[in-house]
Design a protein around this motif. Structure first.
Motif, PDB file in Angstrom:
ATOM      1  N   ALA A   8     -47.037  -7.483  35.238  1.00  0.00           N
ATOM      2  CA  ALA A   8     -47.197  -8.116  33.957  1.00  0.00           C
ATOM      3  C   ALA A   8     -46.131  -7.244  32.997  1.00  0.00           C
ATOM      4  N   VAL A   9     -46.016  -6.225  33.247  1.00  0.00           N
ATOM      5  CA  VAL A   9     -45.503  -5.228  32.185  1.00  0.00           C
ATOM      6  C   VAL A   9     -43.933  -5.663  32.509  1.00  0.00           C
ATOM      7  N   ILE A  10     -43.442  -6.162  33.739  1.00  0.00           N
ATOM      8  CA  ILE A  10     -42.187  -6.326  34.042  1.00  0.00           C
ATOM      9  C   ILE A  10     -41.816  -7.561  33.482  1.00  0.00           C
ATOM     10  N   ALA A  11     -42.919  -8.542  33.382  1.00  0.00           N
ATOM     11  CA  ALA A  11     -42.618  -9.795  33.024  1.00  0.00           C
ATOM     12  C   ALA A  11     -42.544  -9.809  31.383  1.00  0.00           C
ATOM     13  N   VAL A  12     -43.194  -8.858  30.836  1.00  0.00           N
ATOM     14  CA  VAL A  12     -42.934  -8.960  29.349  1.00  0.00           C
ATOM     15  C   VAL A  12     -41.479  -8.184  29.027  1.00  0.00           C
ATOM     16  N   GLY A  13     -41.368  -7.248  29.723  1.00  0.00           N
ATOM     17  CA  GLY A  13     -39.737  -6.509  29.397  1.00  0.00           C
ATOM     18  C   GLY A  13     -38.896  -7.764  29.725  1.00  0.00           C
ATOM     19  N   LEU A  14     -38.616  -8.530  30.949  1.00  0.00           N
ATOM     20  CA  LEU A  14     -37.916  -9.400  31.073  1.00  0.00           C
ATOM     21  C   LEU A  14     -37.922 -10.710  30.092  1.00  0.00           C
ATOM     22  N   GLY A  15     -39.208 -11.037  29.651  1.00  0.00           N
ATOM     23  CA  GLY A  15     -39.148 -11.969  28.464  1.00  0.00           C
ATOM     24  C   GLY A  15     -38.729 -11.677  27.306  1.00  0.00           C
ATOM     25  N   THR A  16     -39.020 -10.378  27.014  1.00  0.00           N
ATOM     26  CA  THR A  16     -38.600  -9.923  25.617  1.00  0.00           C
ATOM     27  C   THR A  16     -36.796 -10.088  25.614  1.00  0.00           C
ATOM     28  N   ALA A  17     -36.477  -9.552  26.907  1.00  0.00           N
ATOM     29  CA  ALA A  17     -34.959  -9.161  26.847  1.00  0.00           C
ATOM     30  C   ALA A  17     -34.318 -10.847  26.681  1.00  0.00           C
ATOM     31  N   LEU A  18     -34.894 -11.591  27.453  1.00  0.00           N
ATOM     32  CA  LEU A  18     -34.521 -13.122  27.362  1.00  0.00           C
ATOM     33  C   LEU A  18     -34.560 -13.695  25.661  1.00  0.00           C
ATOM     34  N   GLY A  19     -35.669 -13.441  25.343  1.00  0.00           N
ATOM     35  CA  GLY A  19     -35.980 -13.944  23.877  1.00  0.00           C
ATOM     36  C   GLY A  19     -34.985 -13.221  22.971  1.00  0.00           C
ATOM     37  N   ALA A  20     -34.402 -11.962  22.998  1.00  0.00           N
ATOM     38  CA  ALA A  20     -33.511 -11.455  22.131  1.00  0.00           C
ATOM     39  C   ALA A  20     -32.013 -11.835  22.398  1.00  0.00           C
ATOM     40  N   ALA A  21     -32.071 -12.224  23.638  1.00  0.00           N
ATOM     41  CA  ALA A  21     -30.690 -12.804  24.074  1.00  0.00           C
ATOM     42  C   ALA A  21     -30.269 -14.334  23.434  1.00  0.00           C
ATOM     43  N   LEU A  22     -31.733 -14.778  23.422  1.00  0.00           N
ATOM     44  CA  LEU A  22     -31.524 -16.230  22.885  1.00  0.00           C
ATOM     45  C   LEU A  22     -31.346 -16.149  21.143  1.00  0.00           C
ATOM     46  N   LEU A  23     -32.018 -15.119  20.751  1.00  0.00           N
ATOM     47  CA  LEU A  23     -31.922 -14.993  19.469  1.00  0.00           C
ATOM     48  C   LEU A  23     -30.327 -14.480  19.042  1.00  0.00           C
ATOM     49  N   THR A  72     -26.290 -11.049   8.592  1.00  0.00           N
ATOM     50  CA  THR A  72     -27.034 -11.072   9.969  1.00  0.00           C
ATOM     51  C   THR A  72     -26.748 -10.030  10.799  1.00  0.00           C
ATOM     52  N   ASP A  73     -26.240  -8.866  10.169  1.00  0.00           N
ATOM     53  CA  ASP A  73     -25.990  -7.586  10.998  1.00  0.00           C
ATOM     54  C   ASP A  73     -27.136  -6.845  11.688  1.00  0.00           C
ATOM     55  N   THR A  74     -28.297  -6.763  10.665  1.00  0.00           N
ATOM     56  CA  THR A  74     -29.651  -6.387  11.179  1.00  0.00           C
ATOM     57  C   THR A  74     -30.008  -7.349  12.304  1.00  0.00           C
ATOM     58  N   LEU A  75     -29.907  -8.564  12.118  1.00  0.00           N
ATOM     59  CA  LEU A  75     -30.425  -9.436  12.961  1.00  0.00           C
ATOM     60  C   LEU A  75     -29.982  -9.156  14.531  1.00  0.00           C
ATOM     61  N   ARG A  76     -28.612  -9.323  14.393  1.00  0.00           N
ATOM     62  CA  ARG A  76     -27.923  -8.829  15.423  1.00  0.00           C
ATOM     63  C   ARG A  76     -28.080  -7.669  16.422  1.00  0.00           C
ATOM     64  N   THR A  77     -28.365  -6.287  15.192  1.00  0.00           N
ATOM     65  CA  THR A  77     -28.478  -5.223  15.933  1.00  0.00           C
ATOM     66  C   THR A  77     -29.970  -5.099  16.786  1.00  0.00           C
ATOM     67  N   VAL A  78     -30.858  -5.750  16.023  1.00  0.00           N
ATOM     68  CA  VAL A  78     -32.226  -5.759  16.486  1.00  0.00           C
ATOM     69  C   VAL A  78     -32.201  -6.538  17.793  1.00  0.00           C
ATOM     70  N   SER A  79     -31.506  -7.616  17.892  1.00  0.00           N
ATOM     71  CA  SER A  79     -31.674  -8.355  19.005  1.00  0.00           C
ATOM     72  C   SER A  79     -30.874  -7.381  20.239  1.00  0.00           C
ATOM     73  N   TRP A  80     -30.002  -6.840  19.910  1.00  0.00           N
ATOM     74  CA  TRP A  80     -29.356  -6.061  21.153  1.00  0.00           C
ATOM     75  C   TRP A  80     -30.205  -4.958  21.382  1.00  0.00           C
ATOM     76  N   ALA A  81     -30.961  -4.407  20.671  1.00  0.00           N
ATOM     77  CA  ALA A  81     -31.963  -3.177  20.775  1.00  0.00           C
ATOM     78  C   ALA A  81     -33.149  -3.764  21.544  1.00  0.00           C
ATOM     79  N   LEU A  82     -33.565  -5.084  21.205  1.00  0.00           N
ATOM     80  CA  LEU A  82     -34.654  -5.696  22.036  1.00  0.00           C
ATOM     81  C   LEU A  82     -34.392  -6.155  23.599  1.00  0.00           C
ATOM     82  N   LEU A  83     -33.030  -6.473  23.538  1.00  0.00           N
ATOM     83  CA  LEU A  83     -32.436  -6.811  24.745  1.00  0.00           C
ATOM     84  C   LEU A  83     -32.629  -5.727  25.703  1.00  0.00           C
TER      85      LEU A  83
END
Length: 302
Positions: free
Chosen positions: A205-220, A252-263
């Motif tokens: 479940a933790v692996i799924a959350v990590g991969l899902g978060t990375a995928l959501g950040a990439a889409l963002l 959008t600089d902060t938005l991009r930074t947070v996206s890459w950090a979450l990824l």
């Protein structure tokens, strides 16, 4: 359906919801606390006053306004235009320009926020008056002895920031963002934790959350890039695309930074959980086979 058999689908549903809410939560928080907060907005847009593309766009627009007010023949028009343009570009590097930029920028931001956070009684468009900034610019150019600067008209030129016919729609959308900016991150966290707790295999479940978060950040991050392309392609011809791109990138600089950090964080969490599972399995001693008792000898019959 038994309680144990219902756990996997419930856990999967909670984890999927959590992963879907990740980019929406980031977007809502950014809109509410990044764009909606005056202090953060001022800190974000202040460096644009020194951006080369923004300064060139403003200098070109001001120069064109000055040249429309003077009557110069063709032999002198080109050198006068070049001289005026150089003088205006020089002015955009002064503290007076940065002050005028900040004043006009915050005035526009405050006007938009006041309209969006209003009670809906006003149905007039939100506008920005350029007269104070124009007056300050004219005084500076006259002091610098720029030719024909005294002819710059100081008029109450108003730029429409929010049209009246769309103000109600924008106001409702902003109220939704302010509401979502608090509750969406909380709902994301609750769904993720609940999904991990309910899951049969919490490591998976933790692996799924990590991969899902990375995928959501990439889409963002992809959405921010696509939004930039669409924003610039929809601009009028008289608007500088490099300058508009610089403004979009700053906002959008902060938005991009947070996206890459979450990824990065999502991939790191998933990798750590996977490696921990492999290490745990390797550390377990091999299972010893259970000896099978031999059949007792049979007595021969004579």
């Amino acid at each position: 359906m038994s309680r144990s058999s219902a756990r996997p689908p419930i856990a999967a549903l909670l984890l999927v919801i959590a992963c879907l809410l990740v980019p929406l939560s980031v977007l809502a928080v950014w809109a509410t606390h990044g764009i909606g907060d005056t202090a953060r907005y001022a800190a974000t847009t202040a460096p644009l006053a020194t951006d080369t593309e923004v300064r060139d766009a403003i200098a070109a627009a001001v120069t064109d306004d000055i040249m429309r007010e003077i009557d110069v023949g063709p032999p002198l028009r080109a050198p006068v235009h070049a001289y005026v343009h150089d003088a205006v570009v020089s002015f955009t590097g002064t503290e007076a320009f940065r002050s005028a930029w900040g004043t006009a920028n915050l005035a526009a931001h405050d006007a938009v926020l006041d309209a969006l956070r209003g009670d809906g009684d006003r149905d007039v468009p939100v506008t920005l008056d350029l007269a104070p900034a124009t007056r300050q610019l004219k005084e500076q150019l006259v002091d610098d002895h720029v030719p024909f600067a005294e002819r710059i008209p100081v008029e109450h030129t108003r730029i429409t920031l929010l049209p009246a016919d769309r103000l109600t729609l924008f106001r409702k959308g902003f109220h939704v963002l302010e509401f979502a900016g608090f509750w969406l991150p909380l709902a994301t966290l609750v769904c993720a934790v609940a999904g991990i707790v309910v899951a049969v295999s919490r490591r998976r479940a933790v692996i799924a959350v990590g991969l899902g978060t990375a995928l959501g950040a990439a889409l963002l991050a992809l959405a921010v890039l696509v939004g930039r392309v669409l924003t610039l392609s929809g601009l009028p011809d008289d608007v500088s695309q490099p300058a508009a791109g610089a403004v979009y990138d700053a906002l959008t600089d902060t938005l991009r930074t947070v996206s890459w950090a979450l990824l990065t964080t999502g991939l790191a969490v998933a990798a750590a959980a996977w490696l921990t599972g492999r290490y745990a399995r390797r550390g377990q001693p091999p299972a010893t086979p259970v000896p099978v008792p031999a059949d007792p000898p049979t007595r021969a019959h004579v």
